[in-house]
Design an enzyme around this catalytic site. Structure first.
Site, PDB file in Angstrom:
ATOM      1  N   CYS A 117      41.007   6.075  -9.575  1.00 48.85           N
ATOM      2  CA  CYS A 117      41.729   5.792  -8.328  1.00 48.85           C
ATOM      3  C   CYS A 117      42.414   7.043  -7.787  1.00 48.85           C
ATOM      4  O   CYS A 117      43.345   6.953  -6.997  1.00 48.85           O
ATOM      5  CB  CYS A 117      42.732   4.655  -8.537  1.00 48.85           C
ATOM      6  SG  CYS A 117      43.964   5.023  -9.789  1.00 48.85           S
ATOM      7  N   ASP A 131      39.986   1.875 -16.829  1.00 54.94           N
ATOM      8  CA  ASP A 131      40.628   1.862 -15.505  1.00 54.94           C
ATOM      9  C   ASP A 131      41.993   2.551 -15.566  1.00 54.94           C
ATOM     10  O   ASP A 131      43.033   1.909 -15.447  1.00 54.94           O
ATOM     11  CB  ASP A 131      40.781   0.398 -15.031  1.00 54.94           C
ATOM     12  CG  ASP A 131      41.355   0.304 -13.618  1.00 54.94           C
ATOM     13  OD1 ASP A 131      41.316   1.311 -12.879  1.00 54.94           O
ATOM     14  OD2 ASP A 131      41.857  -0.783 -13.260  1.00 54.94           O
ATOM     15  N   ARG A 134      36.629  -6.734 -10.703  1.00 55.86           N
ATOM     16  CA  ARG A 134      36.830  -7.576 -11.894  1.00 55.86           C
ATOM     17  C   ARG A 134      35.755  -8.656 -11.951  1.00 55.86           C
ATOM     18  O   ARG A 134      35.171  -8.938 -12.993  1.00 55.86           O
ATOM     19  CB  ARG A 134      38.224  -8.222 -11.838  1.00 55.86           C
ATOM     20  CG  ARG A 134      39.340  -7.230 -12.068  1.00 55.86           C
ATOM     21  CD  ARG A 134      40.677  -7.925 -12.232  1.00 55.86           C
ATOM     22  NE  ARG A 134      41.309  -8.244 -10.970  1.00 55.86           N
ATOM     23  CZ  ARG A 134      42.233  -7.496 -10.376  1.00 55.86           C
ATOM     24  NH1 ARG A 134      42.625  -6.374 -10.914  1.00 55.86           N
ATOM     25  NH2 ARG A 134      42.769  -7.876  -9.231  1.00 55.86           N
ATOM     26  N   PHE A 177      43.359   0.285 -20.421  1.00 58.50           N
ATOM     27  CA  PHE A 177      44.301   0.317 -19.293  1.00 58.50           C
ATOM     28  C   PHE A 177      44.260  -1.048 -18.595  1.00 58.50           C
ATOM     29  O   PHE A 177      43.948  -1.164 -17.415  1.00 58.50           O
ATOM     30  CB  PHE A 177      43.971   1.439 -18.299  1.00 58.50           C
ATOM     31  CG  PHE A 177      43.878   2.813 -18.910  1.00 58.50           C
ATOM     32  CD1 PHE A 177      45.014   3.574 -19.121  1.00 58.50           C
ATOM     33  CD2 PHE A 177      42.645   3.343 -19.280  1.00 58.50           C
ATOM     34  CE1 PHE A 177      44.930   4.853 -19.676  1.00 58.50           C
ATOM     35  CE2 PHE A 177      42.549   4.610 -19.833  1.00 58.50           C
ATOM     36  CZ  PHE A 177      43.694   5.372 -20.034  1.00 58.50           C
ATOM     37  N   ASP A 226      46.998  -1.422 -23.326  1.00 58.33           N
ATOM     38  CA  ASP A 226      47.817  -0.800 -22.278  1.00 58.33           C
ATOM     39  C   ASP A 226      49.085  -0.275 -22.925  1.00 58.33           C
ATOM     40  O   ASP A 226      49.550  -0.807 -23.929  1.00 58.33           O
ATOM     41  CB  ASP A 226      48.155  -1.822 -21.188  1.00 58.33           C
ATOM     42  CG  ASP A 226      48.602  -1.170 -19.879  1.00 58.33           C
ATOM     43  OD1 ASP A 226      47.778  -1.098 -18.929  1.00 58.33           O
ATOM     44  OD2 ASP A 226      49.765  -0.712 -19.795  1.00 58.33           O
ATOM     45  N   SER A 227      49.669   0.765 -22.324  1.00 62.54           N
ATOM     46  CA  SER A 227      50.881   1.356 -22.925  1.00 62.54           C
ATOM     47  C   SER A 227      52.155   0.673 -22.465  1.00 62.54           C
ATOM     48  O   SER A 227      53.223   0.931 -23.014  1.00 62.54           O
ATOM     49  CB  SER A 227      50.951   2.850 -22.577  1.00 62.54           C
ATOM     50  OG  SER A 227      51.025   3.001 -21.175  1.00 62.54           O
TER      51      SER A 227
HETATM   52  N1  SAH Z   1      42.811  -2.705 -14.878  1.00 54.86           N
HETATM   53  C1  SAH Z   1      44.082  -3.156 -14.348  1.00 54.86           C
HETATM   54  C2  SAH Z   1      44.819  -2.056 -13.620  1.00 54.86           C
HETATM   55  C3  SAH Z   1      45.107  -0.849 -14.457  1.00 54.86           C
HETATM   56  S1  SAH Z   1      46.264   0.239 -13.743  1.00 54.86           S
HETATM   57  C4  SAH Z   1      43.856  -4.353 -13.429  1.00 54.86           C
HETATM   58  O1  SAH Z   1      42.714  -4.656 -13.069  1.00 54.86           O
HETATM   59  O2  SAH Z   1      44.837  -5.004 -13.080  1.00 54.86           O
HETATM   60  C5  SAH Z   1      46.526   1.393 -14.997  1.00 54.86           C
HETATM   61  C6  SAH Z   1      47.252   0.872 -16.226  1.00 54.86           C
HETATM   62  O3  SAH Z   1      47.326   1.933 -17.157  1.00 54.86           O
HETATM   63  C7  SAH Z   1      48.673   0.402 -16.026  1.00 54.86           C
HETATM   64  O4  SAH Z   1      48.801  -0.916 -16.478  1.00 54.86           O
HETATM   65  C8  SAH Z   1      49.534   1.323 -16.907  1.00 54.86           C
HETATM   66  O5  SAH Z   1      50.573   0.632 -17.594  1.00 54.86           O
HETATM   67  C9  SAH Z   1      48.534   1.823 -17.896  1.00 54.86           C
HETATM   68  N2  SAH Z   1      48.748   3.133 -18.502  1.00 54.86           N
HETATM   69  C10 SAH Z   1      49.189   4.278 -17.925  1.00 54.86           C
HETATM   70  N3  SAH Z   1      49.130   5.296 -18.807  1.00 54.86           N
HETATM   71  C11 SAH Z   1      48.631   4.792 -19.965  1.00 54.86           C
HETATM   72  C12 SAH Z   1      48.304   5.342 -21.241  1.00 54.86           C
HETATM   73  N4  SAH Z   1      48.476   6.648 -21.489  1.00 54.86           N
HETATM   74  N5  SAH Z   1      47.798   4.520 -22.176  1.00 54.86           N
HETATM   75  C13 SAH Z   1      47.620   3.211 -21.921  1.00 54.86           C
HETATM   76  N6  SAH Z   1      47.892   2.647 -20.745  1.00 54.86           N
HETATM   77  C14 SAH Z   1      48.392   3.417 -19.774  1.00 54.86           C
END
Ligand code: SAH
Length: 400
Positions: A344, A304, A218, A234, A256-257
């Site tokens: 990941c 991400d 980050r 995400f 984010d979802s």
């Molecule tokens: N970038 C963040 C971590 C992301 S983890 C950080 O630095 O803290 C992955 C994220 O994707 C989660 O918050 C989860 O809620 C979201 N997610 C999972 N499937 C998704 C989708 N289809 N569309 C949008 N978000 C999604």
């Protein structure tokens, strides 16, 4: 006085000992010729080669695909309290003394399973609250002991146990989230990552509450954010988004979802006195298609996603998912834009992931330069003996 009965032994098939002499900690049943004695699940066993040579001490579990997890390669160091104490000490001291992460408002992973010689134990520390996540039955049976030893090594106000989905099937382990000891964690623990503050709920948040592994990525991403319009896909609770604001981003849209993630993200923005971040709840896979159709252009895109491949057989569909996301991200980027793209999935190697990016670049006709190839922060080390625990890839790229 009668001498104690000898510990049960696990004897390997001929030609199968090499990886375990090589200190790989996962012993699968296929390599085992016979079990001598009647070990109970979770109890110590001594592992021997077919030739009768001692290899290691481990914890047995016939309900798991990993029949024995290996911990000590020294016959004179069995798995007693002294052993667990020294392993924990080695892990915690590094985070506190070398990395300086154990401090007021700090948050870090103090124990990372195989990487710390403690297969099946994850321990995260959030400003005095310790969150334990056991992923092995033998570790789960020793949780009280491990918590007590950790309390001697760290300032701990309370210990909370989080469980990972699928552990009942994988390890025959019954466990629910609960307070193990001490004060219950508050609904919001405030942590600081450099100049940015985040609110974390260790009981209901994703993982143990925060994506600690992305801490330095980050910060690295934020170095490219100055003056840019940033799209954080995400976003969870706005980790990258708020760091990019710190880095001077002109505006950020975080998608984010998860409703809970969006809500927490909005509160994180307020908490940092920031009003240039918007949060939107949407499925990113569909959202990116629509954004491309609308002709949107961004100066920086962060991708991400959650782990798309959990098992080997999920790799082909995960590769399609990463391909789709990265193609769309490239289409959304203006020339000279920055792409921060992560995976990941431990099942997808760095080379494979770079291949996905190359195909996405080729398909969209863009020239892409990799500026930084990053992994997880150093409180999530990788054991050379267990490459499986290297999972996080983060590429920062310039898109021409
Ligand atoms: N970038 C963040 C971590 C992301 S983890 C950080 O630095 O803290 C992955 C994220 O994707 C989660 O918050 C989860 O809620 C979201 N997610 C999972 N499937 C998704 C989708 N289809 N569309 C949008 N978000 C999604």
């Amino acid at each position: 006085m009668t001498s104690p009965s000898p510990p049960p032994r696990v004897v390997l098939k001929p030609q199968r000992a090499k990886p375990f002499f090589g200190r790989h900690p996962w012993l699968f049943a296929g390599a085992v010729a016979r079990v001598v004695g009647e070990p109970e699940n979770g109890q110590p066993v001594a592992v021997y080669s077919a030739e009768g040579q001692f290899i290691a001490w481990g914890l047995y579990n016939d309900r798991s695909q990993i029949l024995v997890r290996l911990y000590s390669w020294d016959y004179d160091q069995p798995l007693d309290e002294q052993f667990w104490r020294s392993r924990l000490q080695r892990a915690v001291q590094f985070r506190s003394e070398e990395l300086g992460l154990v401090r007021p408002k700090g948050a870090c992973r103090v124990v990372f399973s195989e990487a710390d010689g403690l297969s099946g134990l994850i321990a995260d520390w959030y400003d005095g609250w310790l969150v334990l996540q056991p992923t092995a039955l033998g570790i789960r049976q020793r949780l009280e002991l491990l918590a007590r030893l950790l309390r001697d090594l760290l300032p701990v106000r309370g210990v909370y146990v989080r469980t990972e989905k699928g552990m009942r099937e994988a390890e025959g382990m019954e466990l629910e989230d609960h307070l193990l000891e001490g004060e219950p964690p508050p609904a919001e623990i405030e942590i600081e990552e450099g100049p940015v503050r985040f609110l974390v709920n260790v009981c209901t948040g994703q993982k143990t509450g925060w994506y600690l592994d992305q801490r330095e990525n980050r910060q690295a991403a934020a170095r490219y954010a100055r003056g840019r319009r940033v799209l954080d896909l995400f976003s969870y609770a706005g980790g990258f988004a708020l760091w990019c604001v710190r880095g001077g981003a002109a505006e950020v849209l975080a998608v984010d979802s998860s409703a809970a993630a969006i809500e927490l993200g909005s509160r994180n923005a307020v908490h940092n006195g920031v009003n240039s971040v918007r949060f939107e709840r949407a499925d990113v896979f569909q959202w990116v298609d629509q954004a491309v159709a609308r002709g949107e252009q961004w100066d920086m895109v962060i991708v991400d996603p959650p782990r798309l491949a959990r098992r080997k057989r999920g790799v082909p569909s995960a590769l399609r998912g990463y391909g789709h996301l990265n193609r769309k991200a490239l289409e959304l980027l203006r020339p000279g834009g920055i792409l921060v793209t992560c995976s990941c999935s431990g099942q997808i190697s760095r080379e494979l992931f770079a291949g996905v990016l190359r195909e996405a670049a080729f398909a969209t006709g863009r020239d892409v330069q990799i500026l930084e190839q990053r992994g997880a922060a150093p409180d999530h080390p990788v054991s050379l003996y267990c490459p499986e625990n290297s999972y996080l890839k983060c590429f920062i790229c310039r898109v021409l």
